[in-house]
Design a protein around this motif. Structure first.
Motif, PDB file in Angstrom:
ATOM      1  N   ASP A  74       0.834  -1.205   0.000  1.00 55.02           N
ATOM      2  CA  ASP A  74       0.000   0.000   0.000  1.00 55.02           C
ATOM      3  C   ASP A  74       0.871   1.257   0.000  1.00 55.02           C
ATOM      4  O   ASP A  74       0.666   2.175  -0.808  1.00 55.02           O
ATOM      5  CB  ASP A  74      -0.922  -0.020   1.222  1.00 55.02           C
ATOM      6  CG  ASP A  74      -1.840   1.185   1.316  1.00 55.02           C
ATOM      7  OD1 ASP A  74      -2.388   1.607   0.269  1.00 55.02           O
ATOM      8  OD2 ASP A  74      -2.024   1.696   2.429  1.00 55.02           O
TER       9      ASP A  74
ATOM     10  N   ILE B 117       2.624   1.737  -3.418  1.00 56.29           N
ATOM     11  CA  ILE B 117       1.711   2.247  -4.450  1.00 56.29           C
ATOM     12  C   ILE B 117       1.450   3.730  -4.228  1.00 56.29           C
ATOM     13  O   ILE B 117       1.500   4.533  -5.167  1.00 56.29           O
ATOM     14  CB  ILE B 117       0.382   1.446  -4.461  1.00 56.29           C
ATOM     15  CG1 ILE B 117       0.619   0.029  -4.970  1.00 56.29           C
ATOM     16  CG2 ILE B 117      -0.689   2.165  -5.272  1.00 56.29           C
ATOM     17  CD1 ILE B 117       0.991  -0.076  -6.439  1.00 56.29           C
TER      18      ILE B 117
ATOM     19  N   ASN C  49       4.182   5.755  -5.386  1.00 55.40           N
ATOM     20  CA  ASN C  49       4.458   5.499  -6.797  1.00 55.40           C
ATOM     21  C   ASN C  49       5.800   4.784  -7.001  1.00 55.40           C
ATOM     22  O   ASN C  49       6.480   4.984  -7.995  1.00 55.40           O
ATOM     23  CB  ASN C  49       4.394   6.787  -7.627  1.00 55.40           C
ATOM     24  CG  ASN C  49       4.164   6.501  -9.094  1.00 55.40           C
ATOM     25  OD1 ASN C  49       3.500   5.525  -9.451  1.00 55.40           O
ATOM     26  ND2 ASN C  49       4.722   7.324  -9.951  1.00 55.40           N
TER      27      ASN C  49
ATOM     28  N   LEU D 268       6.766   1.673  -7.958  1.00 53.06           N
ATOM     29  CA  LEU D 268       6.203   0.474  -8.573  1.00 53.06           C
ATOM     30  C   LEU D 268       7.089  -0.764  -8.450  1.00 53.06           C
ATOM     31  O   LEU D 268       6.559  -1.865  -8.233  1.00 53.06           O
ATOM     32  CB  LEU D 268       5.821   0.751 -10.023  1.00 53.06           C
ATOM     33  CG  LEU D 268       4.760   1.845 -10.211  1.00 53.06           C
ATOM     34  CD1 LEU D 268       4.386   1.978 -11.676  1.00 53.06           C
ATOM     35  CD2 LEU D 268       3.541   1.603  -9.348  1.00 53.06           C
TER      36      LEU D 268
ATOM     37  N   ALA E 269       6.405  -2.008  -5.025  1.00 51.45           N
ATOM     38  CA  ALA E 269       5.031  -2.512  -4.964  1.00 51.45           C
ATOM     39  C   ALA E 269       4.966  -3.913  -5.571  1.00 51.45           C
ATOM     40  O   ALA E 269       4.337  -4.814  -5.001  1.00 51.45           O
ATOM     41  CB  ALA E 269       4.083  -1.562  -5.690  1.00 51.45           C
TER      42      ALA E 269
ATOM     43  N   LEU F 255      -2.119  -7.050  -8.959  1.00 48.51           N
ATOM     44  CA  LEU F 255      -1.524  -5.737  -8.717  1.00 48.51           C
ATOM     45  C   LEU F 255      -0.033  -5.746  -9.037  1.00 48.51           C
ATOM     46  O   LEU F 255       0.492  -4.789  -9.610  1.00 48.51           O
ATOM     47  CB  LEU F 255      -1.761  -5.272  -7.280  1.00 48.51           C
ATOM     48  CG  LEU F 255      -1.260  -3.869  -6.948  1.00 48.51           C
ATOM     49  CD1 LEU F 255      -1.853  -2.826  -7.893  1.00 48.51           C
ATOM     50  CD2 LEU F 255      -1.566  -3.518  -5.505  1.00 48.51           C
TER      51      LEU F 255
ATOM     52  N   ALA G 286       1.850  -3.319 -11.639  1.00 51.31           N
ATOM     53  CA  ALA G 286       2.983  -2.506 -11.195  1.00 51.31           C
ATOM     54  C   ALA G 286       4.221  -2.784 -12.040  1.00 51.31           C
ATOM     55  O   ALA G 286       4.950  -1.850 -12.413  1.00 51.31           O
ATOM     56  CB  ALA G 286       3.272  -2.768  -9.715  1.00 51.31           C
TER      57      ALA G 286
ATOM     58  N   ILE H 174      -3.932   0.235 -11.935  1.00 50.94           N
ATOM     59  CA  ILE H 174      -3.312   0.161 -10.609  1.00 50.94           C
ATOM     60  C   ILE H 174      -4.245   0.714  -9.541  1.00 50.94           C
ATOM     61  O   ILE H 174      -4.397   0.119  -8.478  1.00 50.94           O
ATOM     62  CB  ILE H 174      -1.939   0.871 -10.576  1.00 50.94           C
ATOM     63  CG1 ILE H 174      -0.896  -0.014 -11.244  1.00 50.94           C
ATOM     64  CG2 ILE H 174      -1.520   1.208  -9.146  1.00 50.94           C
ATOM     65  CD1 ILE H 174       0.481   0.620 -11.361  1.00 50.94           C
TER      66      ILE H 174
ATOM     67  N   HIS I  90      -5.454  -1.738  -6.721  1.00 46.41           N
ATOM     68  CA  HIS I  90      -4.949  -1.373  -5.393  1.00 46.41           C
ATOM     69  C   HIS I  90      -6.104  -1.299  -4.394  1.00 46.41           C
ATOM     70  O   HIS I  90      -6.020  -1.850  -3.290  1.00 46.41           O
ATOM     71  CB  HIS I  90      -4.189  -0.046  -5.468  1.00 46.41           C
ATOM     72  CG  HIS I  90      -3.769   0.476  -4.144  1.00 46.41           C
ATOM     73  ND1 HIS I  90      -4.132   1.722  -3.701  1.00 46.41           N
ATOM     74  CD2 HIS I  90      -3.027  -0.060  -3.149  1.00 46.41           C
ATOM     75  CE1 HIS I  90      -3.638   1.930  -2.507  1.00 46.41           C
ATOM     76  NE2 HIS I  90      -2.963   0.857  -2.139  1.00 46.41           N
TER      77      HIS I  90
END
Length: 125
Positions: free
Chosen positions: A51, A54, A57, A59, A62, A88, A92, A100, A104
């Motif tokens: 979380d 994401i 940002n 990625l 993530a 997800l 990503a 996303i 998410h």
């Protein structure tokens, strides 16, 4: 005048009860509860880190956390959570900004419901 309706987003979570039973059979009730409890802690941490990644940002991080989350979820029978985490992570890895956001949000819903479902089951064992 148009009517606006609020839609509740609710989806069932899939838990492989046979996998949980196998864990209890292999380890015994007390050890199984300890292993499942540890797995829940690791899942909650990975969910939080995914979380955060994401939201920042980040990625690559993530995707890494989603991979860990999917593997942990699969091991203890959280099939819905494993599937959404893989989705997800896939988004990503490919930098797909549009899906996303939706995936998410779904991961957070399914993740929280899955952790609650497995915690409730492990307390009954």
């Amino acid at each position: 005048m148009a009517q606006i309706m609020a839609l509740a987003v609710s989806e069932p979570v899939r838990v492989d009860s046979r996998r949980l039973g196998d864990i209890v059979t292999e380890l015994g009730e007390t050890a199984a509860q300890n292993v499942i409890g540890l797995a829940l802690e690791q899942l909650a941490t990975a969910l939080t880190l995914a979380d955060n990644a994401i939201r920042a940002n980040n990625l690559p991080e993530a995707a890494r956390q989603c991979d860990l989350l999917a593997r942990l979820a699969w091991q203890i029978g959280l099939l819905s959570l494993a599937g959404v985490a893989m989705d997800l992570g896939f988004c990503a890895e490919r930098g797909q900004a549009v899906p996303i956001g939706a995936v998410h949000a779904r991961l957070m819903r399914v993740g929280n419901r899955s952790l609650t479902a497995i915690w409730d089951r492990s307390q009954l064992a």
